[in-house]
Scaffold this active site. Sequence first.
Site, PDB file in Angstrom:
ATOM      1  N   LEU A  36      -5.124  15.202  -2.056  1.00 31.55           N
ATOM      2  CA  LEU A  36      -3.525  15.081  -2.117  1.00 31.55           C
ATOM      3  C   LEU A  36      -2.713  15.434  -0.878  1.00 31.55           C
ATOM      4  O   LEU A  36      -3.295  16.110  -0.028  1.00 31.55           O
ATOM      5  CB  LEU A  36      -3.290  17.239  -3.333  1.00 31.55           C
ATOM      6  CG  LEU A  36      -4.091  17.285  -4.624  1.00 31.55           C
ATOM      7  CD1 LEU A  36      -3.585  18.634  -4.861  1.00 31.55           C
ATOM      8  CD2 LEU A  36      -4.119  16.044  -5.735  1.00 31.55           C
ATOM      9  N   ARG A  43       8.130  21.054   6.974  1.00 27.99           N
ATOM     10  CA  ARG A  43       7.996  22.180   8.513  1.00 27.99           C
ATOM     11  C   ARG A  43       7.310  21.074   9.863  1.00 27.99           C
ATOM     12  O   ARG A  43       7.092  21.920  10.162  1.00 27.99           O
ATOM     13  CB  ARG A  43       7.188  23.189   7.773  1.00 27.99           C
ATOM     14  CG  ARG A  43       8.165  24.304   7.011  1.00 27.99           C
ATOM     15  CD  ARG A  43       7.097  25.492   6.754  1.00 27.99           C
ATOM     16  NE  ARG A  43       6.452  25.198   5.176  1.00 27.99           N
ATOM     17  CZ  ARG A  43       5.236  26.034   4.863  1.00 27.99           C
ATOM     18  NH1 ARG A  43       4.990  26.906   5.093  1.00 27.99           N
ATOM     19  NH2 ARG A  43       4.450  25.658   4.014  1.00 27.99           N
ATOM     20  N   LYS A  50       2.998  14.259   7.673  1.00 31.38           N
ATOM     21  CA  LYS A  50       1.684  15.426   7.769  1.00 31.38           C
ATOM     22  C   LYS A  50       0.276  15.389   8.032  1.00 31.38           C
ATOM     23  O   LYS A  50       0.070  16.024   8.379  1.00 31.38           O
ATOM     24  CB  LYS A  50       2.023  16.711   6.793  1.00 31.38           C
ATOM     25  CG  LYS A  50       0.842  18.005   7.351  1.00 31.38           C
ATOM     26  CD  LYS A  50       1.154  19.470   6.552  1.00 31.38           C
ATOM     27  CE  LYS A  50       1.002  19.302   5.102  1.00 31.38           C
ATOM     28  NZ  LYS A  50       1.315  20.430   4.796  1.00 31.38           N
ATOM     29  N   THR A 106       0.769  21.173  -7.354  1.00 27.39           N
ATOM     30  CA  THR A 106      -0.507  19.894  -7.315  1.00 27.39           C
ATOM     31  C   THR A 106      -0.851  19.578  -8.678  1.00 27.39           C
ATOM     32  O   THR A 106      -1.958  18.394  -8.450  1.00 27.39           O
ATOM     33  CB  THR A 106      -1.527  21.399  -6.598  1.00 27.39           C
ATOM     34  OG1 THR A 106      -0.514  22.345  -7.681  1.00 27.39           O
ATOM     35  CG2 THR A 106      -0.880  21.343  -5.597  1.00 27.39           C
ATOM     36  N   ASN A 197      -7.410  31.626  -2.669  1.00 26.87           N
ATOM     37  CA  ASN A 197      -7.627  29.439  -3.097  1.00 26.87           C
ATOM     38  C   ASN A 197      -7.779  29.273  -2.076  1.00 26.87           C
ATOM     39  O   ASN A 197      -6.644  28.596  -1.199  1.00 26.87           O
ATOM     40  CB  ASN A 197      -6.498  29.688  -3.572  1.00 26.87           C
ATOM     41  CG  ASN A 197      -6.720  28.279  -4.109  1.00 26.87           C
ATOM     42  OD1 ASN A 197      -7.630  27.115  -4.528  1.00 26.87           O
ATOM     43  ND2 ASN A 197      -5.933  27.853  -5.272  1.00 26.87           N
ATOM     44  N   TYR A 393      -8.603  -0.905  44.817  1.00 29.96           N
ATOM     45  CA  TYR A 393      -8.295  -1.593  43.788  1.00 29.96           C
ATOM     46  C   TYR A 393      -9.338  -3.086  43.192  1.00 29.96           C
ATOM     47  O   TYR A 393      -8.756  -4.101  44.129  1.00 29.96           O
ATOM     48  CB  TYR A 393      -6.418  -1.707  43.691  1.00 29.96           C
ATOM     49  CG  TYR A 393      -6.386  -2.689  41.874  1.00 29.96           C
ATOM     50  CD1 TYR A 393      -6.888  -1.869  41.407  1.00 29.96           C
ATOM     51  CD2 TYR A 393      -6.389  -4.092  42.002  1.00 29.96           C
ATOM     52  CE1 TYR A 393      -6.496  -2.562  40.044  1.00 29.96           C
ATOM     53  CE2 TYR A 393      -5.329  -4.787  40.682  1.00 29.96           C
ATOM     54  CZ  TYR A 393      -5.798  -3.758  39.977  1.00 29.96           C
ATOM     55  OH  TYR A 393      -5.453  -4.646  38.835  1.00 29.96           O
ATOM     56  N   ASN A 404     -20.749  -4.026  49.343  1.00 29.22           N
ATOM     57  CA  ASN A 404     -19.945  -3.023  50.344  1.00 29.22           C
ATOM     58  C   ASN A 404     -18.482  -3.509  49.517  1.00 29.22           C
ATOM     59  O   ASN A 404     -18.385  -4.462  50.311  1.00 29.22           O
ATOM     60  CB  ASN A 404     -20.503  -2.417  51.148  1.00 29.22           C
ATOM     61  CG  ASN A 404     -19.241  -1.494  52.004  1.00 29.22           C
ATOM     62  OD1 ASN A 404     -20.160   0.157  51.979  1.00 29.22           O
ATOM     63  ND2 ASN A 404     -18.388  -1.238  52.544  1.00 29.22           N
ATOM     64  N   TYR A 414      -3.025 -10.688  40.659  1.00 24.97           N
ATOM     65  CA  TYR A 414      -1.163 -11.382  40.168  1.00 24.97           C
ATOM     66  C   TYR A 414      -0.360 -11.809  40.812  1.00 24.97           C
ATOM     67  O   TYR A 414      -0.018 -11.402  41.615  1.00 24.97           O
ATOM     68  CB  TYR A 414      -0.923  -9.489  39.877  1.00 24.97           C
ATOM     69  CG  TYR A 414      -0.121  -9.471  38.588  1.00 24.97           C
ATOM     70  CD1 TYR A 414      -0.172 -10.583  37.284  1.00 24.97           C
ATOM     71  CD2 TYR A 414       0.827  -9.257  38.850  1.00 24.97           C
ATOM     72  CE1 TYR A 414       1.344 -10.808  36.857  1.00 24.97           C
ATOM     73  CE2 TYR A 414       2.134  -8.875  37.563  1.00 24.97           C
ATOM     74  CZ  TYR A 414       2.494  -9.643  36.534  1.00 24.97           C
ATOM     75  OH  TYR A 414       3.587  -9.944  35.574  1.00 24.97           O
TER      76      TYR A 414
HETATM   77  C1  UD1 Z   1      -1.926  25.340  -2.606  1.00 28.77           C
HETATM   78  C2  UD1 Z   1      -2.101  26.226  -3.730  1.00 28.77           C
HETATM   79  C3  UD1 Z   1      -2.507  27.786  -3.313  1.00 28.77           C
HETATM   80  C4  UD1 Z   1      -3.382  27.256  -3.035  1.00 28.77           C
HETATM   81  C5  UD1 Z   1      -3.183  26.121  -1.476  1.00 28.77           C
HETATM   82  C6  UD1 Z   1      -3.891  26.377  -0.413  1.00 28.77           C
HETATM   83  C7  UD1 Z   1      -1.239  25.094  -6.149  1.00 28.77           C
HETATM   84  C8  UD1 Z   1      -0.346  25.441  -6.977  1.00 28.77           C
HETATM   85  N1  UD1 Z   1      -1.544  26.671  -5.117  1.00 28.77           N
HETATM   86  O1  UD1 Z   1      -0.333  26.061  -2.751  1.00 28.77           O
HETATM   87  O2  UD1 Z   1      -3.378  28.757  -4.358  1.00 28.77           O
HETATM   88  O3  UD1 Z   1      -4.013  28.542  -1.732  1.00 28.77           O
HETATM   89  O4  UD1 Z   1      -2.590  25.603  -1.776  1.00 28.77           O
HETATM   90  O5  UD1 Z   1      -3.947  25.580   0.355  1.00 28.77           O
HETATM   91  O6  UD1 Z   1      -2.024  24.291  -6.069  1.00 28.77           O
HETATM   92  N2  UD1 Z   1       0.772  18.403  -3.221  1.00 28.77           N
HETATM   93  C9  UD1 Z   1       1.359  16.455  -3.741  1.00 28.77           C
HETATM   94  N3  UD1 Z   1       2.278  17.108  -4.321  1.00 28.77           N
HETATM   95  C10 UD1 Z   1       2.846  17.861  -5.123  1.00 28.77           C
HETATM   96  C11 UD1 Z   1       2.642  18.596  -4.095  1.00 28.77           C
HETATM   97  C12 UD1 Z   1       1.965  19.139  -3.120  1.00 28.77           C
HETATM   98  O7  UD1 Z   1       0.506  15.829  -3.183  1.00 28.77           O
HETATM   99  O8  UD1 Z   1       3.308  17.496  -6.099  1.00 28.77           O
HETATM  100  C13 UD1 Z   1      -0.572  18.152  -1.666  1.00 28.77           C
HETATM  101  C14 UD1 Z   1       0.678  18.199  -0.836  1.00 28.77           C
HETATM  102  O9  UD1 Z   1       0.840  17.660   0.104  1.00 28.77           O
HETATM  103  C15 UD1 Z   1      -1.412  19.285  -0.048  1.00 28.77           C
HETATM  104  C16 UD1 Z   1      -1.141  19.895  -1.025  1.00 28.77           C
HETATM  105  O10 UD1 Z   1      -0.858  18.603  -2.017  1.00 28.77           O
HETATM  106  O11 UD1 Z   1      -1.292  18.547   0.882  1.00 28.77           O
HETATM  107  C17 UD1 Z   1      -0.972  21.463  -1.421  1.00 28.77           C
HETATM  108  O12 UD1 Z   1       0.302  21.213  -1.550  1.00 28.77           O
HETATM  109  P1  UD1 Z   1       1.341  22.310  -1.603  1.00 28.77           P
HETATM  110  O13 UD1 Z   1       2.372  22.600  -1.500  1.00 28.77           O
HETATM  111  O14 UD1 Z   1       1.344  22.637   0.198  1.00 28.77           O
HETATM  112  O15 UD1 Z   1       0.419  23.797  -1.635  1.00 28.77           O
HETATM  113  P2  UD1 Z   1       0.599  25.478  -1.463  1.00 28.77           P
HETATM  114  O16 UD1 Z   1       1.864  26.048  -1.859  1.00 28.77           O
HETATM  115  O17 UD1 Z   1       0.063  25.519   0.060  1.00 28.77           O
HETATM  116 CA    CA Z   2      -0.035  24.481   1.864  1.00 23.90          CA
END
Ligand code: UD1
Ligand code: CA
Length: 492
Positions: A36, A43, A50, A106, A197, A393, A404, A414
């Site tokens: 993902l 941030r 990122k 996610t 998690n 150089y 040497n 150049y």
């Molecule tokens: C998620 C987990 C959380 C876990 C944490 C670990 C869920 C709901 N929560 O939270 O339980 O502790 O990761 O880091 O899954 N992303 C997408 N598309 C989206 C949303 C997110 O691709 O629509 C990707 C983000 O780019 C990232 C990853 O998924 O790489 C996690 O997303 P993020 O929003 O950081 O999840 P957390 O809130 O940290």
């Molecule tokens: Ca995260």
Amino acid sequence: MIFECKSEAAGKPSGRPAEKRGSRAVSSGNIVGIVLAAGLGKRMKSKLHKVLHPVCGKPMVSHVLGALEGAGVRRIVVVVGHGAEEVRAALGGRAEFAMQERQLGTGHAVRAAEALLAGEEGLAVVACGDSPLLRAETLSGMIALHRERGAAATVLTAVVDDPGGLGRIVRGADGAVERIVEAKDASEEERNIREINAGTYVFDLRLLFEALARVKNENRQGEYYLTDVVSILREEGRPVLGYRAADPAEAFGVNDRAELAEAERLMRRRINREHMMNGVTIVDPETTYIDADVSIGRDTVVHPGTMLRGGTRIGEGCVIGPQCDITDSEVADGAAVRHSVLNGAVVGARTTVGPFAYLRPGTRLGEDVKIGDFVETKNAWIGDGSKVSHLAYVGDARIGRNVNFGCGAITVNYDGYSKSETIVEDDAFIGSNVNLVAPVRIGRGAFVVAGSTITKDVGEDDMAVARERQTNKPGYAKTLRARLIARKMNRT
Ligand code: UD1
Ligand code: CA
């Protein structure tokens, strides 16, 4: 039944065929990966996506792909959204890409990969592109446990002191994972749970997508949570395992630059430790920065303040540092490099470099060469046993063996428009402060007198002198001094 298991207990995959328990996932050895990486990463406050920010020299997402590949994942789909093109360009042929146009959570993100994976069976490993510390060994351990127990899902967890905004692992009275609750949706009591998690999972592929179709967005964030798959599978009476990471660092996700620095620090420690376990002495691991793909031979000593970057390869029994910055270079056995910067250079066996040398791309030093202080080289081949001891150089040059190259001597390569080549054949002697105006060739065994500006080729065993002849005027210094003093008095 208790599904709790520590990774130490699960150990490494034994290599024997997985136990068959009737589930399709177990009977198939196929594993696909879903990474993902569609989130904005607000941030980070960065133009760079990122997951492309480097940790120990490699984009974060590249580390994640490496872990998946190392665990035998055959096909990887990276879910992209923001900055899709950059991510695609950085990862090229290592993955396929699924577009998530709007970031609705996610769970929604994983569904974006569904069409590409239609027809696939077996296991799906899901990981986040911003968790660079995830290791292949951990994934292998999760996969082995998952297969052994015929699980529907296995969640990587970690016990941490400050669980902050992470999802909490809610276990039932029997210790089994019941569900994952996001910090924002958690009760007071749930927020006190310190097992979190990590955002890395192994699923039965088919069950994953079946469950995802049922995930709703009725939560504080209005998102489709991947984590809801856990409770859905449990309601269906399917086994869900928690696999506790031996090292909580593996659960570390990067959300801002402070966490990026922390990830770098954790990865650095891991890399340095591995080199030390392999027989490399690192005098001060806290001030030694080694990129993920660097290799170092046994009995090499790395002194403080050293950075070894990119694809640098260091041989055995070398002395590197203090204070070296070495990128994409090769240093052969027994060589020593001190207080120097090397980029795209090859250093032969037993050759010594520095202090304060700058070896630029295309530098190839033979064996037993000496490159001393304040020497710069670029696109320069320097043969075995040759010495460039100080203040020189050497650019666009082919220097033979046992040459040497004197103090302050330079190649004049150049003319403001184009570069020309200097050739110095074996056993030649280039005196101090010589200018070799390229293109020019100095023959084998030739002797170029100090202070010469050489514009014509010098033949084998010839001596070349190209400077004004010296005249001495006896006693004239005194006369001169008297005249200078008189002039000064007249002025005041
Ligand atoms: C998620 C987990 C959380 C876990 C944490 C670990 C869920 C709901 N929560 O939270 O339980 O502790 O990761 O880091 O899954 N992303 C997408 N598309 C989206 C949303 C997110 O691709 O629509 C990707 C983000 O780019 C990232 C990853 O998924 O790489 C996690 O997303 P993020 O929003 O950081 O999840 P957390 O809130 O940290
Ligand atoms: Ca995260």
